[in-house]
Design a protein around this motif. Structure first.
Motif, mmCIF file in Angstrom:
data_model
loop_
_atom_site.group_PDB
_atom_site.id
_atom_site.type_symbol
_atom_site.label_atom_id
_atom_site.label_comp_id
_atom_site.label_asym_id
_atom_site.label_seq_id
_atom_site.Cartn_x
_atom_site.Cartn_y
_atom_site.Cartn_z
ATOM 1 N N ALA A 177 1.004 -0.878 0.030
ATOM 2 C CA ALA A 177 -0.033 0.205 0.127
ATOM 3 C C ALA A 177 0.879 0.960 0.055
ATOM 4 N N VAL A 178 1.813 1.101 1.079
ATOM 5 C CA VAL A 178 2.535 2.252 0.545
ATOM 6 C C VAL A 178 3.788 2.316 -0.804
ATOM 7 N N ASN A 179 3.796 1.682 -0.876
ATOM 8 C CA ASN A 179 4.095 0.775 -2.947
ATOM 9 C C ASN A 179 3.604 2.158 -3.401
ATOM 10 N N THR A 180 1.890 1.552 -3.568
ATOM 11 C CA THR A 180 1.019 2.146 -4.228
ATOM 12 C C THR A 180 0.915 3.594 -3.990
ATOM 13 N N GLN A 181 1.307 4.091 -2.659
ATOM 14 C CA GLN A 181 0.936 5.330 -2.694
ATOM 15 C C GLN A 181 2.066 6.268 -2.221
ATOM 16 N N LEU A 182 3.513 5.967 -2.492
ATOM 17 C CA LEU A 182 4.233 6.223 -3.311
ATOM 18 C C LEU A 182 4.878 6.892 -4.689
ATOM 19 N N ALA A 185 2.025 9.861 -5.136
ATOM 20 C CA ALA A 185 2.408 10.868 -4.916
ATOM 21 C C ALA A 185 3.583 11.460 -5.673
ATOM 22 N N LYS A 186 4.071 10.678 -6.518
ATOM 23 C CA LYS A 186 5.442 10.611 -7.347
ATOM 24 C C LYS A 186 4.441 11.256 -8.496
ATOM 25 N N THR A 187 3.197 10.460 -9.171
ATOM 26 C CA THR A 187 2.932 10.696 -10.459
ATOM 27 C C THR A 187 2.390 12.591 -10.280
ATOM 28 N N GLN A 188 1.382 12.757 -9.021
ATOM 29 C CA GLN A 188 0.698 14.110 -8.324
ATOM 30 C C GLN A 188 2.052 15.072 -8.718
ATOM 31 N N ALA A 216 5.340 9.849 1.745
ATOM 32 C CA ALA A 216 5.920 8.386 1.346
ATOM 33 C C ALA A 216 6.859 7.601 1.061
ATOM 34 N N GLU A 217 8.431 7.861 0.147
ATOM 35 C CA GLU A 217 9.408 7.009 0.457
ATOM 36 C C GLU A 217 9.894 7.127 1.993
ATOM 37 N N GLN A 223 7.531 0.896 6.377
ATOM 38 C CA GLN A 223 7.209 -0.269 6.343
ATOM 39 C C GLN A 223 7.901 -1.057 5.437
ATOM 40 N N GLU A 224 9.722 -1.172 4.981
ATOM 41 C CA GLU A 224 10.966 -2.439 5.093
ATOM 42 C C GLU A 224 11.239 -2.838 6.143
#
Length: 454
Positions: A177-182, A185-188, A216-217, A223-224
């Motif tokens: 989920a965090v990767n998706t958020q990252l 966020a990067k796209t935005q 997000a990063e 999370q990792e």
């Protein structure tokens, strides 16, 4: 002159005229003697045709019918020293009466409390055996508890593994989920930068998107780390299960080793208890052997030892005893040539030394002082005297044997066989032939009677 010529001038006169010669020629008793001789010859000739009962003669002595009724000697079962006599020769003793008392002479049995001390040792070893029994039961209970605890610990460890696995799965999903958020966020942020360049978005929006991208990063790194921590917990849970198995295996093995050690001690103690009990019984029996007792009721014939303080060995004869109650019999000895003519149940005539007897062997019915008997046993091995031993018991169908007979008295026996004429018996003896076996004729007569009845 010798007067040997025919011309003998001497004249011989006839002596019949003399009175002496007449008396000598007239003797009437010569005729009587001749008649007596003739009569005796006729009687003897007639006697040759009289019936004669063939027989087998034997000599022996009075004995008892059963071996346990014969005179015996009483022996000492142990070595000892004579301390006291309780009987004298000729006394009557009952079964179990004390004859003599002996004391101990072996040093290993000198302790007067030997039996009691051995009993205490037996009791102590039995208590040790019970202790080992209880120890074995306790170790078995301990092993059962350890096995139960091991099961619970393993179940607890498996639950921890499942929890760690679920946590790893949950952290993995959170990381995704965090990767998706990252990514979002990067796209935005890229879109905001592009729109800012085109003048469609203010710089504040770009800064806001950059802040979200950095957040997000940061979250993905956290999370990792969280995911790696969950994986480490899973590994630790698995390691803990192995540790629990190793720990409780060691404890259970130690308890099992202690159990088998206790069992080994238990079996060794049981062997010692058995050995001590055997010694205790042996000592108790030995104490009873100090008193030599009569094995059966009877009369003391002779004391084979004498005095007080005499030392005797094991198996030494002490006294001889004659049982009070016995069934009388006669043991007689016959020649080997006559043995096949005798069998069990054969009739025997017996007479005893010191008992008035008139015996006509060929006419047993005319004998006086003889008693009837029957053969009960025939020895199959020759005796040292070169004859075979035959045991004879009283015949119940005839007169009872004298009660005054004593064991060992001499006896004579006649085994009755076939009835034959006197001349045949004389002829048989002159030729050395054996007697006739009457049973064969008897058997033929019996079989012929049976055939007639059928």
């Amino acid at each position: 002159m010798l007067n040997i010529s025919d011309n003998n001038p001497v004249k011989i006169e006839n002596g019949t005229g003399y009175e002496t010669i007449k008396v000598l020629n007239n003797r009437p008793h010569y005729k009587i003697l001749n008649r007596i001789i003739v009569f005796v010859c006729v009687i003897c000739f007639a006697g040759l045709f009289l019936p004669w009962t063939q027989n087998i003669r034997g000599t022996g002595s009075v004995t008892t019918l059963k071996p346990d009724q014969r005179p015996q000697t009483i022996h000492s079962a142990i070595a000892g020293r004579i301390e006291k006599w309780y009987v004298q020769e000729g006394d009557f003793v009952n079964k179990g009466d004390t004859i003599v008392f002996i004391s101990e002479i072996k040093e290993e049995y000198f302790d007067p409390n030997l039996v009691e001390n051995t009993k205490q040792q037996v009791d102590a070893k039995k208590m040790a055996k019970e202790s080992y029994d209880n120890k074995v039961v306790a170790l078995e209970s301990q092993m059962q508890s350890l096995n139960t605890e091991l099961g619970l610990k393993l179940e607890q460890g498996r639950n921890k593994i499942k929890q760690a696995q679920l946590k790893v799965k949950s952290d993995s999903m959170d990381l995704a989920a965090v990767n998706t958020q990252l990514t979002i966020a990067k796209t935005q942020f890229d879109r905001a930068v592009t729109l800012n360049r085109e003048g469609l978005k203010p710089l504040t929006d770009v800064e806001e998107k950059r802040l979200k991208l950095q957040e997000a990063e940061a979250k993905i790194i956290t999370q990792e780390n969280k995911l790696l921590g969950s994986k480490n917990e899973l590994i630790n849970a698995r390691v803990e299960i192995n540790r629990i198995r190793a720990e409780y295996t060691e404890k259970i093995s130690k308890a099992g080793s202690d159990k088998y050690t206790a069992l080994s001690s238990l079996y060794d103690t049981e062997a010692q208890v058995t050995k001590l009990e055997n010694q205790y019984v042996n000592y108790s029996i030995r104490n009873g052997l100090y008193y030599i007792k009569a094995p059966q009721s009877g009369y003391i014939n002779k004391a084979l030892l004498s005095g007080i303080g005499e030392t005797i060995k094991e198996g030494t004869s002490v006294v001889s005893i004659m049982p009070a109650g016995y069934d009388i019999a006669v043991e007689t000895y016959v020649d080997p040539i006559d043995l096949p003519l005798i069998r069990k149940g054969s009739k025997i005539r017996v007479w005893f030394d010191g008992w008035p007897t008139i015996v006509f062997s060929g006419w047993p019915g005319m004998s006086y002082g003889t008693f009837g008997g029957r053969v009960v046993a025939i020895e199959n091995f020759i005796s040292p005297n070169g004859k075979y031993r035959v045991l004879v018991s009283p015949d119940k169908d005839e007169q009872d044997w004298p009660e005054q007979l004593s064991i060992g008295a001499g006896a004579q026996t006649i085994a009755l066989l076939d009835n034959v004429p006197v001349w045949y018996e004389i002829w048989r003896n002159l030729n050395g032939f054996p007697p006739n076996y009457y049973s064969a004729q008897t058997d033929k007569t019996a079989s012929s009677k049976d055939n007639q009845k059928k």
